[in-house]
Design a protein around this motif. Structure first.
Motif, mmCIF file in Angstrom:
data_model
loop_
_atom_site.group_PDB
_atom_site.id
_atom_site.type_symbol
_atom_site.label_atom_id
_atom_site.label_comp_id
_atom_site.label_asym_id
_atom_site.label_seq_id
_atom_site.Cartn_x
_atom_site.Cartn_y
_atom_site.Cartn_z
ATOM 1 N N GLY A 21 0.786 -1.226 0.000
ATOM 2 C CA GLY A 21 0.000 0.000 0.000
ATOM 3 C C GLY A 21 0.821 1.280 0.000
ATOM 4 N N ILE A 22 0.116 2.382 -0.171
ATOM 5 C CA ILE A 22 0.749 3.702 -0.218
ATOM 6 C C ILE A 22 1.308 4.081 1.162
ATOM 7 N N GLY A 23 0.544 3.790 2.220
ATOM 8 C CA GLY A 23 0.993 4.161 3.567
ATOM 9 C C GLY A 23 2.294 3.478 3.934
ATOM 10 N N LEU A 40 -0.204 3.183 11.918
ATOM 11 C CA LEU A 40 -1.501 2.897 12.536
ATOM 12 C C LEU A 40 -2.384 2.186 11.525
ATOM 13 N N ASP A 41 -3.097 1.182 11.996
ATOM 14 C CA ASP A 41 -4.067 0.519 11.116
ATOM 15 C C ASP A 41 -5.076 -0.197 11.999
ATOM 16 N N LEU A 42 -6.055 -0.832 11.385
ATOM 17 C CA LEU A 42 -7.135 -1.450 12.160
ATOM 18 C C LEU A 42 -6.645 -2.614 13.011
ATOM 19 N N ALA A 62 -2.682 -0.441 16.747
ATOM 20 C CA ALA A 62 -4.068 -0.478 16.264
ATOM 21 C C ALA A 62 -4.712 0.866 16.534
ATOM 22 N N CYS A 63 -5.378 1.403 15.529
ATOM 23 C CA CYS A 63 -6.153 2.631 15.730
ATOM 24 C C CYS A 63 -7.187 2.723 14.615
ATOM 25 N N ASP A 64 -8.448 2.726 15.003
ATOM 26 C CA ASP A 64 -9.507 3.020 14.035
ATOM 27 C C ASP A 64 -9.661 4.534 14.035
ATOM 28 N N VAL A 65 -9.198 5.157 12.962
ATOM 29 C CA VAL A 65 -9.127 6.631 12.954
ATOM 30 C C VAL A 65 -10.512 7.272 13.037
ATOM 31 N N ARG A 66 -11.569 6.492 12.780
ATOM 32 C CA ARG A 66 -12.927 7.047 12.874
ATOM 33 C C ARG A 66 -13.315 7.351 14.314
ATOM 34 N N ASN A 90 -2.280 11.505 6.954
ATOM 35 C CA ASN A 90 -3.650 10.969 6.999
ATOM 36 C C ASN A 90 -3.894 10.197 5.710
ATOM 37 N N ASN A 91 -3.473 8.921 5.735
ATOM 38 C CA ASN A 91 -3.504 8.106 4.512
ATOM 39 C C ASN A 91 -4.635 7.083 4.500
ATOM 40 N N ALA A 92 -5.135 6.685 5.684
ATOM 41 C CA ALA A 92 -6.157 5.629 5.730
ATOM 42 C C ALA A 92 -7.355 6.020 4.866
ATOM 43 N N MET A 141 -4.255 12.287 2.229
ATOM 44 C CA MET A 141 -4.262 11.555 0.960
ATOM 45 C C MET A 141 -5.611 11.701 0.255
ATOM 46 N N GLY A 142 -5.647 12.615 -0.697
ATOM 47 C CA GLY A 142 -6.858 12.830 -1.484
ATOM 48 C C GLY A 142 -6.891 11.895 -2.667
ATOM 49 N N SER A 143 -7.414 12.384 -3.781
ATOM 50 C CA SER A 143 -7.469 11.582 -5.008
ATOM 51 C C SER A 143 -7.869 12.492 -6.171
ATOM 52 N N HIS A 157 -19.584 8.769 -3.681
ATOM 53 C CA HIS A 157 -19.293 9.028 -2.267
ATOM 54 C C HIS A 157 -17.788 9.057 -2.024
ATOM 55 N N TYR A 158 -17.025 8.290 -2.812
ATOM 56 C CA TYR A 158 -15.552 8.322 -2.696
ATOM 57 C C TYR A 158 -15.028 9.675 -3.183
ATOM 58 N N SER A 159 -15.518 10.141 -4.339
ATOM 59 C CA SER A 159 -15.095 11.470 -4.843
ATOM 60 C C SER A 159 -15.409 12.546 -3.822
ATOM 61 N N ALA A 161 -15.787 12.220 -0.580
ATOM 62 C CA ALA A 161 -14.922 12.104 0.603
ATOM 63 C C ALA A 161 -13.561 12.736 0.327
ATOM 64 N N LYS A 162 -13.015 12.479 -0.858
ATOM 65 C CA LYS A 162 -11.686 13.011 -1.165
ATOM 66 C C LYS A 162 -11.734 14.525 -1.382
ATOM 67 N N GLY A 163 -12.831 15.006 -1.949
ATOM 68 C CA GLY A 163 -12.990 16.464 -2.092
ATOM 69 C C GLY A 163 -13.063 17.133 -0.729
ATOM 70 N N PRO A 188 -3.456 11.428 -5.770
ATOM 71 C CA PRO A 188 -2.908 10.416 -6.682
ATOM 72 C C PRO A 188 -3.910 10.075 -7.771
ATOM 73 N N GLY A 189 -3.375 9.597 -8.904
ATOM 74 C CA GLY A 189 -4.235 9.000 -9.931
ATOM 75 C C GLY A 189 -4.470 7.547 -9.551
ATOM 76 N N MET A 190 -4.309 6.630 -10.480
ATOM 77 C CA MET A 190 -4.515 5.225 -10.135
ATOM 78 C C MET A 190 -3.186 4.599 -9.721
ATOM 79 N N VAL A 191 -3.176 4.057 -8.507
ATOM 80 C CA VAL A 191 -1.953 3.496 -7.933
ATOM 81 C C VAL A 191 -2.145 1.990 -7.806
ATOM 82 N N ASP A 192 -1.145 1.239 -8.212
ATOM 83 C CA ASP A 192 -1.271 -0.219 -8.223
ATOM 84 C C ASP A 192 -1.091 -0.795 -6.821
ATOM 85 N N THR A 193 -2.167 -0.791 -6.038
ATOM 86 C CA THR A 193 -2.155 -1.343 -4.675
ATOM 87 C C THR A 193 -3.342 -2.299 -4.524
ATOM 88 N N ASP A 194 -3.469 -2.865 -3.332
ATOM 89 C CA ASP A 194 -4.583 -3.797 -3.075
ATOM 90 C C ASP A 194 -5.938 -3.094 -3.060
HETATM 91 N N1 LIG Z 1 -4.751 2.977 -4.972
HETATM 92 C C1 LIG Z 1 -5.209 4.029 -5.625
HETATM 93 O O1 LIG Z 1 -5.403 3.988 -6.856
HETATM 94 C C2 LIG Z 1 -5.483 5.326 -4.909
HETATM 95 C C3 LIG Z 1 -5.724 6.470 -5.681
HETATM 96 C C4 LIG Z 1 -5.995 7.678 -5.042
HETATM 97 C C5 LIG Z 1 -6.006 7.732 -3.666
HETATM 98 N N2 LIG Z 1 -5.775 6.602 -2.917
HETATM 99 C C6 LIG Z 1 -5.823 6.729 -1.463
HETATM 100 O O2 LIG Z 1 -4.603 6.339 -0.895
HETATM 101 C C7 LIG Z 1 -4.823 5.853 0.439
HETATM 102 C C8 LIG Z 1 -4.122 4.528 0.608
HETATM 103 O O3 LIG Z 1 -4.723 3.577 -0.254
HETATM 104 P P1 LIG Z 1 -3.987 2.264 -0.804
HETATM 105 O O4 LIG Z 1 -4.162 2.279 -2.270
HETATM 106 O O5 LIG Z 1 -2.633 2.149 -0.222
HETATM 107 O O6 LIG Z 1 -4.983 1.151 -0.256
HETATM 108 P P2 LIG Z 1 -4.874 0.087 0.914
HETATM 109 O O7 LIG Z 1 -6.233 -0.544 0.991
HETATM 110 O O8 LIG Z 1 -3.690 -0.782 0.717
HETATM 111 O O9 LIG Z 1 -4.615 0.979 2.215
HETATM 112 C C9 LIG Z 1 -5.634 1.542 2.991
HETATM 113 C C10 LIG Z 1 -5.331 1.191 4.449
HETATM 114 O O10 LIG Z 1 -6.237 1.903 5.296
HETATM 115 C C11 LIG Z 1 -6.576 1.035 6.353
HETATM 116 N N3 LIG Z 1 -7.820 1.475 6.990
HETATM 117 C C12 LIG Z 1 -9.080 1.352 6.520
HETATM 118 N N4 LIG Z 1 -9.959 1.843 7.412
HETATM 119 C C13 LIG Z 1 -9.233 2.289 8.466
HETATM 120 C C14 LIG Z 1 -9.568 2.899 9.700
HETATM 121 N N5 LIG Z 1 -10.851 3.140 10.021
HETATM 122 N N6 LIG Z 1 -8.577 3.237 10.550
HETATM 123 C C15 LIG Z 1 -7.285 2.978 10.248
HETATM 124 N N7 LIG Z 1 -6.901 2.409 9.084
HETATM 125 C C16 LIG Z 1 -7.867 2.057 8.217
HETATM 126 C C17 LIG Z 1 -6.709 -0.323 5.685
HETATM 127 O O11 LIG Z 1 -6.677 -1.388 6.637
HETATM 128 C C18 LIG Z 1 -5.535 -0.309 4.738
HETATM 129 O O12 LIG Z 1 -4.356 -0.849 5.325
HETATM 130 C C19 LIG Z 1 -6.343 5.809 0.613
HETATM 131 O O13 LIG Z 1 -6.770 6.963 1.304
HETATM 132 C C20 LIG Z 1 -6.858 5.831 -0.812
HETATM 133 O O14 LIG Z 1 -8.164 6.346 -0.889
HETATM 134 C C21 LIG Z 1 -5.495 5.406 -3.514
#
Ligand SMILES: NC(=O)c1ccc[n+]([C@@H]2O[C@H](COP(=O)([O-])OP(=O)(O)OC[C@H]3O[C@@H](n4cnc5c(N)ncnc54)[C@H](O)[C@@H]3O)[C@@H](O)[C@H]2O)c1
Length: 252
Positions: A21-23, A40-42, A62-66, A90-92, A141-143, A157-159, A161-163, A188-194
């Motif tokens: 992932g990006i984080g 930090l992650d879930l 562990a931290c649920d950022v919500r 703030n990447n989650a 981390m917007g989009s 809803h994703y657009s 949220a990022k706006g 970011p544009g489209m990033v090759d992650t999960d």
């Molecule tokens: N991959 C893309 O194409 C892309 C494009 C634009 C923006 N983004 C943004 O980049 C960021 C990272 O995405 P990624 O592509 O690495 O995906 P990812 O799914 O690998 O990473 C997201 C991480 O956030 C964690 N997460 C989810 N809910 C959470 C919570 N409540 N508290 C804490 N952590 C939580 C997940 O467990 C996961 O590890 C995201 O905000 C995503 O919207 C991604």
């Protein structure tokens, strides 16, 4: 030996547990520059495992950022342990591709809450400390989905949220500049992650790549390098920016 750009700094990165992932890429890049990172992650085990992959001195929690209490308690834990927090990313985020009429209230709440409320909570948790030191850098981390009106993978809803997140970053930048705290966002544009799993296959990725002026999807490291720039002194006079890292997918 050269001194890293983030030598002796403590950096908190949310949503960093996935090694693809990006984080995680951001945390690794920061560590290469001398930072100690807190991922930090879930899931606590996944967060600690990711931190250990970077090096034994790094921390995963562990931290649920919500959840405001969890955000506050986690930042308190970091400050008790290290005495400082210089950087917050703030990447989650959660992405869903449901369209307008097929999104539920639960979908909306999840996507909005992780990106927007999560960044609001984490920033509010760390800012008093940054204000007391009159220094700090925050990146959200917007989009490009925000600027483009979606149209790739995320639903409306994703657009939205990022706006909202990019606007939050700009407003925090204005409010916190007198405290020498810089706040910027990355689109970011489209990033090759999960995050793309189950939404697009390899053939689909190739089709999208043909529409990107630079001819390929982003790698997580492309975003990490931009993020390093935004938290380092190289960008000391930049705040309130939404930095497009989309290979030209969105040129405005
Ligand atoms: N991959 C893309 O194409 C892309 C494009 C634009 C923006 N983004 C943004 O980049 C960021 C990272 O995405 P990624 O592509 O690495 O995906 P990812 O799914 O690998 O990473 C997201 C991480 O956030 C964690 N997460 C989810 N809910 C959470 C919570 N409540 N508290 C804490 N952590 C939580 C997940 O467990 C996961 O590890 C995201 O905000 C995503 O919207 C991604």
């Amino acid at each position: 030996m050269s001194i890293g750009q983030l030598q002796d700094q403590i950096a908190i990165v949310t949503g960093g547990a996935s090694p693809r992932g990006i984080g995680f890429a951001i945390a690794s890049r920061f560590a290469q520059e001398g930072a100690t990172v807190v991922i930090l992650d879930l899931d606590a085990g996944a967060a600690q495992h990711a931190a250990n992959l970077i090096g034994q001195q790094h921390l995963g929690l562990a931290c649920d950022v919500r959840n405001e209490n969890q955000a506050n308690q986690t930042v308190r834990q970091v400050l008790d342990r290290y005495g400082q927090a210089d950087v917050l990313v703030n990447n989650a985020g959660v992405s869903q591709s449901q369209r307008l009429l097929s999104s539920t209230q639960e979908d909306y709440d999840l996507v909005m809450d992780v990106s927007v409320r999560g960044s609001f909570n984490m920033s509010r948790a760390v800012v008093p400390h940054m204000q007391s030191r009159q220094r700090g850098a925050i990146v959200c981390m917007g989009s490009v989905a925000a600027q483009r009106g979606g149209g790739i993978l995320g639903g409306p809803h994703y657009s939205a949220a990022k706006g909202a997140l990019q606007s939050l970053a700009k407003a925090m930048a204005r409010e916190l500049a007198p405290d020498r705290i810089r706040v910027n966002a990355i689109a970011p544009g489209m990033v090759d992650t999960d995050l793309l799993l189950g939404k697009i296959d390899d053939e689909g990725k190739q089709r999208v790549a043909q529409t990107i002026p630079l001819g390929r999807l982003a790698q997580a490291s492309d975003i990490a390098n931009a993020c390093l720039f935004l938290v380092s002194d190289q960008s000391a006079y930049i705040t309130g920016l939404v930095l497009d890292v989309s290979g030209g997918l969105h040129i405005h």
